[in-house]
Scaffold this active site. Structure first.
Site, PDB file in Angstrom:
ATOM      1  N   LYS A   1     -11.245  -3.420  18.716  1.00  0.00           N
ATOM      2  CA  LYS A   1      -9.854  -3.793  19.013  1.00  0.00           C
ATOM      3  C   LYS A   1      -9.440  -3.413  20.438  1.00  0.00           C
ATOM      4  O   LYS A   1      -8.277  -3.481  20.797  1.00  0.00           O
ATOM      5  CB  LYS A   1      -8.924  -3.153  17.970  1.00  0.00           C
ATOM      6  CG  LYS A   1      -9.307  -3.543  16.534  1.00  0.00           C
ATOM      7  CD  LYS A   1      -8.251  -3.200  15.501  1.00  0.00           C
ATOM      8  CE  LYS A   1      -8.775  -3.470  14.092  1.00  0.00           C
ATOM      9  NZ  LYS A   1      -7.755  -3.550  13.060  1.00  0.00           N
TER      10      LYS A   1
ATOM     11  N   LYS B   1     -13.668   0.585  15.170  1.00  0.00           N
ATOM     12  CA  LYS B   1     -12.342  -0.026  15.373  1.00  0.00           C
ATOM     13  C   LYS B   1     -11.869   0.143  16.818  1.00  0.00           C
ATOM     14  O   LYS B   1     -11.260  -0.760  17.388  1.00  0.00           O
ATOM     15  CB  LYS B   1     -11.326   0.581  14.402  1.00  0.00           C
ATOM     16  CG  LYS B   1     -11.544   0.090  12.983  1.00  0.00           C
ATOM     17  CD  LYS B   1     -10.606   0.704  11.970  1.00  0.00           C
ATOM     18  CE  LYS B   1     -11.016   0.235  10.569  1.00  0.00           C
ATOM     19  NZ  LYS B   1     -10.305   0.865   9.494  1.00  0.00           N
TER      20      LYS B   1
ATOM     21  N   ASP C   1      -4.313  -6.348   4.660  1.00  0.00           N
ATOM     22  CA  ASP C   1      -5.313  -7.244   5.248  1.00  0.00           C
ATOM     23  C   ASP C   1      -5.247  -8.642   4.619  1.00  0.00           C
ATOM     24  O   ASP C   1      -5.607  -9.616   5.248  1.00  0.00           O
ATOM     25  CB  ASP C   1      -6.715  -6.658   5.054  1.00  0.00           C
ATOM     26  CG  ASP C   1      -6.894  -5.408   5.916  1.00  0.00           C
ATOM     27  OD1 ASP C   1      -6.548  -5.486   7.112  1.00  0.00           O
ATOM     28  OD2 ASP C   1      -7.334  -4.374   5.395  1.00  0.00           O
TER      29      ASP C   1
ATOM     30  N   PHE D   1      -4.403   3.491  14.533  1.00  0.00           N
ATOM     31  CA  PHE D   1      -4.639   4.509  13.501  1.00  0.00           C
ATOM     32  C   PHE D   1      -5.654   3.930  12.533  1.00  0.00           C
ATOM     33  O   PHE D   1      -5.795   2.708  12.430  1.00  0.00           O
ATOM     34  CB  PHE D   1      -3.343   4.829  12.741  1.00  0.00           C
ATOM     35  CG  PHE D   1      -2.510   5.889  13.391  1.00  0.00           C
ATOM     36  CD1 PHE D   1      -1.812   5.626  14.548  1.00  0.00           C
ATOM     37  CD2 PHE D   1      -2.421   7.160  12.829  1.00  0.00           C
ATOM     38  CE1 PHE D   1      -1.037   6.605  15.147  1.00  0.00           C
ATOM     39  CE2 PHE D   1      -1.650   8.148  13.411  1.00  0.00           C
ATOM     40  CZ  PHE D   1      -0.952   7.873  14.580  1.00  0.00           C
TER      41      PHE D   1
ATOM     42  N   LYS E   1       8.868 -16.496 -11.199  1.00  0.00           N
ATOM     43  CA  LYS E   1       7.996 -15.408 -11.634  1.00  0.00           C
ATOM     44  C   LYS E   1       6.778 -15.977 -12.393  1.00  0.00           C
ATOM     45  O   LYS E   1       6.946 -16.775 -13.327  1.00  0.00           O
ATOM     46  CB  LYS E   1       8.789 -14.446 -12.530  1.00  0.00           C
ATOM     47  CG  LYS E   1       8.034 -13.181 -12.812  1.00  0.00           C
ATOM     48  CD  LYS E   1       8.874 -12.196 -13.579  1.00  0.00           C
ATOM     49  CE  LYS E   1       7.988 -11.058 -14.054  1.00  0.00           C
ATOM     50  NZ  LYS E   1       8.667 -10.189 -14.986  1.00  0.00           N
TER      51      LYS E   1
ATOM     52  N   ASN F   1       0.853  -1.197   0.000  1.00  0.00           N
ATOM     53  CA  ASN F   1       0.000   0.000   0.000  1.00  0.00           C
ATOM     54  C   ASN F   1       0.883   1.240   0.000  1.00  0.00           C
ATOM     55  O   ASN F   1       2.112   1.146  -0.027  1.00  0.00           O
ATOM     56  CB  ASN F   1      -0.951  -0.018   1.199  1.00  0.00           C
ATOM     57  CG  ASN F   1      -0.194  -0.091   2.504  1.00  0.00           C
ATOM     58  OD1 ASN F   1       0.575   0.810   2.838  1.00  0.00           O
ATOM     59  ND2 ASN F   1      -0.350  -1.186   3.228  1.00  0.00           N
TER      60      ASN F   1
HETATM   61  O1  PMT Z   1       3.039   6.092   6.398  1.00  0.00           O
HETATM   62  P1  PMT Z   1       2.495   7.435   5.937  1.00  0.00           P
HETATM   63  O2  PMT Z   1       2.670   7.652   4.461  1.00  0.00           O
HETATM   64  O3  PMT Z   1       3.011   8.568   6.767  1.00  0.00           O
HETATM   65  O4  PMT Z   1       0.905   7.401   6.157  1.00  0.00           O
HETATM   66  C1  PMT Z   1       0.398   7.306   7.445  1.00  0.00           C
HETATM   67  C2  PMT Z   1      -0.845   6.393   7.503  1.00  0.00           C
HETATM   68  C3  PMT Z   1      -1.963   7.018   6.695  1.00  0.00           C
HETATM   69  C4  PMT Z   1      -0.527   5.006   6.952  1.00  0.00           C
HETATM   70  C5  PMT Z   1      -1.211   6.241   9.015  1.00  0.00           C
HETATM   71  O5  PMT Z   1      -1.422   7.495   9.557  1.00  0.00           O
HETATM   72  C6  PMT Z   1      -2.461   5.378   9.188  1.00  0.00           C
HETATM   73  O6  PMT Z   1      -3.591   5.815   9.064  1.00  0.00           O
HETATM   74  N1  PMT Z   1      -2.282   4.073   9.517  1.00  0.00           N
HETATM   75  C7  PMT Z   1      -3.378   3.096   9.581  1.00  0.00           C
HETATM   76  C8  PMT Z   1      -3.726   2.656   8.194  1.00  0.00           C
HETATM   77  C9  PMT Z   1      -4.969   1.772   8.097  1.00  0.00           C
HETATM   78  O7  PMT Z   1      -5.588   1.769   7.077  1.00  0.00           O
HETATM   79  O8  PMT Z   1      -5.291   1.125   9.107  1.00  0.00           O
HETATM   80  P2  PMT Z   1      -6.552   0.056   9.125  1.00  0.00           P
HETATM   81  O9  PMT Z   1      -7.818   0.790   9.163  1.00  0.00           O
HETATM   82  O10 PMT Z   1      -6.340  -0.977   8.092  1.00  0.00           O
HETATM   83  O11 PMT Z   1      -6.274  -0.609  10.510  1.00  0.00           O
HETATM   84  C10 PMT Z   1      -6.630  -0.037  11.761  1.00  0.00           C
HETATM   85  C11 PMT Z   1      -5.557  -0.353  12.769  1.00  0.00           C
HETATM   86  O12 PMT Z   1      -5.389  -1.776  12.870  1.00  0.00           O
HETATM   87  C12 PMT Z   1      -4.194   0.220  12.438  1.00  0.00           C
HETATM   88  O13 PMT Z   1      -3.628   0.696  13.625  1.00  0.00           O
HETATM   89  C13 PMT Z   1      -3.432  -0.968  11.868  1.00  0.00           C
HETATM   90  O14 PMT Z   1      -2.020  -0.874  12.160  1.00  0.00           O
HETATM   91  C14 PMT Z   1      -4.051  -2.147  12.596  1.00  0.00           C
HETATM   92  N2  PMT Z   1      -4.074  -3.392  11.807  1.00  0.00           N
HETATM   93  C15 PMT Z   1      -4.767  -3.470  10.641  1.00  0.00           C
HETATM   94  C16 PMT Z   1      -4.793  -4.642   9.936  1.00  0.00           C
HETATM   95  C17 PMT Z   1      -4.076  -5.774  10.412  1.00  0.00           C
HETATM   96  N3  PMT Z   1      -4.058  -6.902   9.767  1.00  0.00           N
HETATM   97  N4  PMT Z   1      -3.379  -5.651  11.561  1.00  0.00           N
HETATM   98  C18 PMT Z   1      -3.367  -4.494  12.267  1.00  0.00           C
HETATM   99  O15 PMT Z   1      -2.724  -4.403  13.311  1.00  0.00           O
END
Ligand code: PMT
Length: 400
Positions: free
Chosen positions: A343, A339, A280, A325, A290, A211
């Site tokens: 979580k 979330k 995810d 985040f 490849k 991503n």
């Molecule tokens: O890295 P940059 O370019 O500075 O950008 C920053 C950012 C936009 C990536 C950052 O600020 C941010 O938003 N991070 C979370 C991105 C996200 O889409 O998270 P999510 O909604 O998929 O997941 C929510 C939370 O669960 C996050 O804290 C994530 O780390 C965690 N998660 C998600 C999926 C997974 N399989 N395991 C996790 O731990």
């Protein structure tokens, strides 16, 4: 926006080394960050760089003389020392180090360092043999015992055409230590784990799913925690960013690597901040060779990755804080609350990624903070400032 150096009185003591030209860049950086820099030059330093260089860069007078004509000049070491928020001696020669270690005070630099009660950082620069000489080694040991902060020089080729330890360190290696000295140590004794960046999920030796995360937001979170005195571990997906000074970095590739690294440390951690954008899903299997273009569609089957944060929420121990985040483009609040609850988080920072100049890759961000019983909308600002504001909130939750 709001640099930690802004408005701070920083005294820079420059002694006689060819590296004196290098700290002109430090002065320029500090001045850009709106610090009030006063430069003191020893007599020998003036042989290498003119006072005018520092005056032009700092916008302030450069000091050298202990004995001026007016009463004010006669008190200059007292005033500079008394008003300093931070003193840096760079480059620090073997001679200046010896004087500081023994409390000698025969010039403005050494007298000011005896007067000030601000933290003093000494950055050695000299020929490698001089640096390794037992007298210098002993003096540096003494400096540390007295309470000076001595920052290691770099290794490399020196002006004398000899290779060794003794090159003045680079600004990037020391800036965080200076920033830390100017920051309230609210996280002393706390173990903090931050995750940052994307994960890469391999399809074959040439391709992966990933991503747009650059890691900037997570690295800013780690940097800010270090400045506040925390012991910081940064679990980072692939990025091009340099590890912030003072932070321990563990580099990972895939979500499952990140899961393993985070789970290894989570039990011993007080505050976990998951800034990373974890994939995810991953390709169900990594092909050894490849995959041919016309076979990708049939071969690309996906499998779900573990949700690391959800797992951490299940294992959360009493007193531990869990921060997440979320990158959302619509219904920020509803998605964030879902979330936060699912979580078992103490706080979630929801990025609005629909706007320009925030979220993924950008230098700036705009987040909505959600926590039990409340919310707070942060301004659109730099990621470092965003990180500082998020840590203000985390510290207040920690103290509740
Ligand atoms: O890295 P940059 O370019 O500075 O950008 C920053 C950012 C936009 C990536 C950052 O600020 C941010 O938003 N991070 C979370 C991105 C996200 O889409 O998270 P999510 O909604 O998929 O997941 C929510 C939370 O669960 C996050 O804290 C994530 O780390 C965690 N998660 C998600 C999926 C997974 N399989 N395991 C996790 O731990």
């Amino acid at each position: 926006m709001a640099s930690v150096f802004a408005g701070k009185n920083i005294v820079l003591g420059v002694s006689g080394s060819i590296a004196a030209f290098k700290v002109a860049g430090w002065v320029s950086t500090l001045a850009k960050e709106e610090a009030n820099v006063s430069v003191i030059m020893t007599e020998s330093a003036r042989q290498f760089v003119t006072p005018l260089t520092f005056e032009a860069l700092s916008g302030n007078k450069t000091y050298s003389n202990m004995f001026g004509s007016s009463d004010q000049d006669a008190m200059v070491h007292i005033n500079l020392g008394r008003e300093a928020d931070l003193m840096i001696v760079a480059p620090a020669t073997a001679n200046t180090i010896a004087k500081l270690a023994n409390g000698l005070a025969d010039d403005l630099l050494t007298t000011t360092s005896l007067v000030t009660r601000a933290e003093v950082f000494v950055c050695p620069a000299m020929n490698g043999k001089m640096y390794a000489h037992p007298a210098t080694v002993e003096n540096i040991k003494k400096l540390k015992e007295i309470g000076y902060n001595v920052l290691d020089p770099a290794h490399g080729m020196m002006a004398c055409k000899e290779e060794g330890d003794g090159r003045l360190t680079d600004w990037e290696n020391v800036a965080e230590y200076f920033a830390k000295a100017l920051t309230l140590q609210e996280l002393t004794g706390k173990k903090v784990l931050v995750t940052a960046g994307p994960t890469r999920e391999p399809l074959d030796p040439a391709r992966f799913l990933s991503n747009r995360s650059s890691g900037k937001m997570g690295y800013a979170m780690a940097r800010s925690a270090f400045r506040r005195g925390a012991d910081v571990t940064l679990v980072s997906g692939p990025t091009t960013l340099a590890c912030p000074s003072g932070v321990r970095r563990i580099e990972v590739q895939s979500a499952r690597d990140m899961y393993d690294a985070v789970l290894t440390y989570s039990d011993k951690t007080d505050i976990i901040v998951k800034t990373s954008a974890v994939a995810d899903y991953r390709p169900a299997r990594k092909a050894e060779h490849k995959v041919k273009k016309d076979q990708i569609e049939s071969q690309l089957q996906l499998e779900q990755n573990p949700d690391i944060l959800y797992e951490l929420g299940k294992r959360k121990r009493k007193g531990q804080l869990l921060i997440g985040f979320a990158a959302e483009s619509q219904e920020l609040r509803t998605a964030g609350i879902r979330k936060l609850e699912k979580k078992r988080l103490d706080l979630i920072a929801v990025n609005d990624i629909s706007g320009i100049n925030s979220g993924f890759e950008s230098e700036n961000n705009q987040v909505l903070l959600l926590f039990a019983g409340g919310s707070e909308s942060l301004p659109h600002t730099s990621k470092q400032h965003t990180a500082d504001l998020i840590w203000d909130k985390i510290v207040s939750l920690d103290q509740q």
